[in-house]
Scaffold this active site. Sequence first.
Site, short mmCIF file in Angstrom:
data_model
loop_
_atom_site.label_atom_id
_atom_site.label_comp_id
_atom_site.label_asym_id
_atom_site.label_seq_id
_atom_site.Cartn_x
_atom_site.Cartn_y
_atom_site.Cartn_z
N GLY A 162 0.89 -1.21 -2.99
CA GLY A 162 0.32 0.12 -2.83
C GLY A 162 -0.94 0.10 -1.98
O GLY A 162 -1.42 1.14 -1.58
N GLY A 188 -1.17 -1.06 0.97
CA GLY A 188 -0.86 -0.86 2.39
C GLY A 188 -0.88 -2.12 3.22
O GLY A 188 -1.01 -2.05 4.45
N SER A 189 -0.72 -3.28 2.61
CA SER A 189 -0.82 -4.53 3.38
C SER A 189 0.30 -4.68 4.39
O SER A 189 0.07 -5.19 5.49
CB SER A 189 -0.85 -5.74 2.44
OG SER A 189 0.26 -5.72 1.57
N LYS A 195 -12.30 -8.05 7.33
CA LYS A 195 -12.23 -8.79 6.06
C LYS A 195 -11.72 -7.85 4.98
O LYS A 195 -11.42 -6.69 5.26
CB LYS A 195 -13.58 -9.42 5.72
CG LYS A 195 -14.75 -8.46 5.63
CD LYS A 195 -16.06 -9.23 5.36
CE LYS A 195 -17.28 -8.39 5.64
NZ LYS A 195 -18.54 -9.12 5.47
N GLY A 196 -11.65 -8.33 3.75
CA GLY A 196 -10.96 -7.60 2.68
C GLY A 196 -11.71 -6.39 2.16
O GLY A 196 -12.92 -6.29 2.30
N GLY A 219 -9.98 -4.33 -0.82
CA GLY A 219 -9.32 -3.77 -2.00
C GLY A 219 -10.17 -3.54 -3.23
O GLY A 219 -10.00 -2.56 -3.94
N GLU A 220 -11.10 -4.45 -3.52
CA GLU A 220 -11.87 -4.33 -4.76
C GLU A 220 -13.33 -3.97 -4.52
O GLU A 220 -14.06 -3.70 -5.47
CB GLU A 220 -11.79 -5.67 -5.52
CG GLU A 220 -12.09 -6.85 -4.64
CD GLU A 220 -11.90 -8.21 -5.30
OE1 GLU A 220 -11.08 -8.32 -6.22
OE2 GLU A 220 -12.57 -9.15 -4.90
#
Lengths: 768, 287
Positions: free
Chosen positions: A494, A496-497, A717-718, A720-721
């Site tokens: 979910g 979107g990767s 870079k990431g 998500g969290e």
Amino acid sequence: MATITDQGTAKVGAQVGRSVPRLEGRDKVTGRAEYTHTMRLSGMLHVKLFRSTVAHGRIKSVDTSAAKKLPGVAHVVTIEDVRKVIPDPYYGPAFHDQPILADGKVRFVGEPVAAVLAADPHVAEQAAQLIVAEYEELPAVYDEVEALTSKVHVHDVLKPAGTFADLKHLKDAKGTNLALDYRLRRGDVDKAFASAAHVFEHEFRTQKVLHLSFEPHATIADYKDSGVTLHTASQGPSFVRTEIARLLGWPENKVRIKVPYLGSGYGSKLYIKLEALALALSMIARLPVKVALTMEEMFYQITKHPSTFRIKSGVDKDGKIIARKCEVYWNGGAYADIGPRVTQKSGLTASGPYDIDNVWIDSYALYTNMTPAGALRGFGVPQLVWAYESHTDMIARALKIDAVEFRRKNLLREGRPHPTGTVLKDAAIEKVLDRLVERINWKQPMDRGTGVVRRGRGLGIAIKAVISPTTSVAIVNVSADGSVALYCGTIDMGQGSDTAMAQMVGEVLNMPAESVRVVQRDTDVTPYDMGTLGSRSLFHMGHAVRRAAEDAQEKLKALACEVGEPEGSNIPIPALFVKKYGMQAGNVIGTGIYKPDYVPPAPGTGLSSNVTPFWMISGAGAEVEVDTETGHIKIAKLISVLDIGKSINPKIVETQISGAALMQLGFTMFEKMHLDGGQVTNASLADYKIPGFHDVPTAMENLTVDVTQSNGPFGAKGVGEVSTFCVSPAIANAIDDAVGVRLMELPLNPESVLRALRVKAGKPLGDE
Amino acid sequence: MIPFELAEPKSLTEAIKLLAPDDAMVRPIAGGTALMLMMKAGVFHPTRLVSLGKIEKKYSGIAAGKDGLRIGAMTTLSALEQSLDMKKLAPVITRTLRTLSNVRVRNVATVGGALAHADPHMDLPPVLIALGASMSIAGPSGERELAVEDLFTGYYETVLQKNELIAEVRVPSQDGTRAAYMKVTTGSADDWPALGVAVALQSDGNAVKSARVVVSAATSKAMRLPGAEAALAGQRIDDKILARAGEAAANEADFIADVRGSVSYKRELLRVYIGRAVRAALESGAH
Ligand SMILES: Cc1cc2nc3c(=O)[nH]c(=O)nc-3n(C[C@H](O)[C@H](O)[C@H](O)COP(=O)(O)OP(=O)(O)OC[C@H]3O[C@@H](n4cnc5c(N)ncnc54)[C@H](O)[C@@H]3O)c2cc1C
């Protein structure tokens, strides 16, 4: 499966940085996407679990006779039956401590004790209710601080898995609940405290909450002597394969893990969950077997870590923090799961985004008699930031220094060593703070409210290191007609990767992202990936995908050269293949592997010159209205500002920021698993509430600062969290600003606020 | 789920005959929104469900008369929400229904079910009690009349016999009534309330002639608060009167603690919300 949509109108070139609509969106909203929870195999049996009603006890007997007699029941299974097919039936990522079904003892309320298999799930459910167990109840331990010194031991002997070097010293340890003690030692805190002008010490706590993914846990195992296939809702199929192969004593190539789309995960579906049980049951039944939890059962699968954080800071006369001591207790529940990793990997940033010469961190992973705890959107960092940013605000308040000024005085700046010793690079802490200050109008006075409603604002900033070192592998396959498929193990749950990865392939190969097919996860087909966790995938897998695409690009060039095309030829790919093979035939396969450089923290001091390939930086600001008669809080504004490098897909970035912030808003304001003698008393969505649309703040801003991650794929870079980190302290700081009370424990629900207001007014509420 | 019988009688009388006076495993089912959840949770295993879905049409209609509204027990909450007669008679009901669950539930849940279920957290009972509503109850030996305020005996408990059905709900005319309902949540905005307060006032401007005050959710059943009513009756409303009414309510209500709040906290909430509800009623204008 990625559908190819709007291929004709999609832009060619400049794939990265474009808000490509989610590739799988259409399948999902039309109900055509496949999920494990709704999947059926022919001949499949369903499973219902009989669960423990006591928190800690020796199993005296399990009477399954009535259940076995019920017409339609195929098998009723206990650990004795499991042992006949898997002699050592223990699993787990950090410790091999979790039995496939309770083995001699139960360690938390809700632990699976027996499993009923039937073709009809309703029959299985009815039979499960006919099972009777007798326990000799043992004293239990629930509190994480008590667990460190308690005489009650959840496990008799500790069994580290051997996967992680820093757990080896715990092998065969007895008489302890301590599953990991991470330490960081920098400078001399005692000396610094002795010389400090001010010393502040506070204790903060967080409650037990859970992920509640929209799709509950589900696994189907289909065992044959020639090989086993698992269809599973997992965030990490490669790890599942390793662990299943280990349990079977088989080579990995006989184990196949297939993962369709996930109805979210948030860390709840990492490592190994129902897979070992499903495997054992399929071995016994010699049929496909499906274990699928209900929403209610998820309260007994995995949760976030409750925590206690004792934090002490020494400040000199100029307002500079010269020492900080952090003692963090993580309540890991009955089985370690990935708790030790949370303890270490988040523990190393427990002192916050500050430049402090003397730092002491002790971070303890503890066993207790509760549902196990694992990773939840932030890998422990939200618990830490809640404490250190509340603490930081309290110091500023006590010293009568503006909260932003105090932070600026102490910020960790680019090029300075983080307390671990790793030099800060591409960590836009100051930019994030600047933007936050600007968006929340920090320098302007605000309307403080009238009558019973009082207004205030607060903020927080945070830093996180990514879990390291981890590996990702990707394959890009160019077919003879020029179409491209990407094979990568990142799970699109979910976030979107798939879309973002396709954009990177499109960027390199100069084709629309929409035309790249992302192959469904299947360990027989898609190569190794450590797991979709900790905001690591866009960076690690992103690099692997980029390299695979570049490798394919190089090979296409070499092919052109081989068939006699001139340097820089623009020959269409299909023509190139025809030239080589005389017809539409062949493939070009590009591969990419990425593993960052890393220096493990030194034992004893936790110091490392390279502890993370990138830093995650975030800030949040909140404006609140407090109803001083009832304690109700209205969030008038919630602003998130993140450093995520360059955005690969700005729309997805925005929704990740808002989604994570809202998730943390629920954990901040009201979510809580209520426990009574180890029993969860609100284990259902009727009594455990998550935020709905009416809980969304009146105004929400989801922002990024304009920076580049120099070692990231396409500067990225990431994400998500990252926006979960600061929500809790920003709101607590705003409440203090509004009404002058300080809450030290989550959630910040109306009753806690009113109780604090009444204590302040000298009229405390009763204990009834 | 264990197999059970589903009966679909064509009339109310037939439905009553299919019910069993002494068997708790035989029950009427209307919209099923509450009952199905109990079955899913494994707390109710029926042997027979008697569906009211096919009984006479008159039980799912709303009729306006001189003396008020007659609402068939099978009327859906959506139909009630959209009824112009209802909005005219008592807009407080229309407003209450908008935040009662969600449109999917309201489309199937019924007025009869919303009363018979007797979950103290539900929104309609306190409002109907405040408005002085009554019911017609049908049983094997005919119909009887019962005030909604006399329906509940405790947590999920009513005076209904196992073979009795709510046939109709009557809301009397509300000339000059000013009413308000406050739903106070302490979890998410759409959580079950920690407290419900309904008030209906007969007043002349600020001067209250008489008041009906009902508490729900914080107590084991929806019930009137006579002390608070007395504190308001015959008074011109100001902060002092409201504080006195709040105090009376806080002292007389029998609170229960749960995940939504302690007894002490719910008592504070009620103390405050009595005043807020009275002010909201006065501001709402006469019905
Ligand atoms: C997701 C969800 C959210 C909800 N939120 C709210 C909310 O915010 N506020 C609120 O007030 N309620 C809420 N509810 C509860 C809802 O109002 C009730 O479930 C509904 O009113 C019950 O009506 P029903 O027709 O579906 O009853 P059923 O489920 O069919 O029956 C409920 C009970 O009433 C009995 N019964 C039904 N009709 C009669 C009759 N005519 N005579 C005698 N006994 C009868 C049944 O035997 C059963 O015991 C919610 C429910 C759900 C599922």
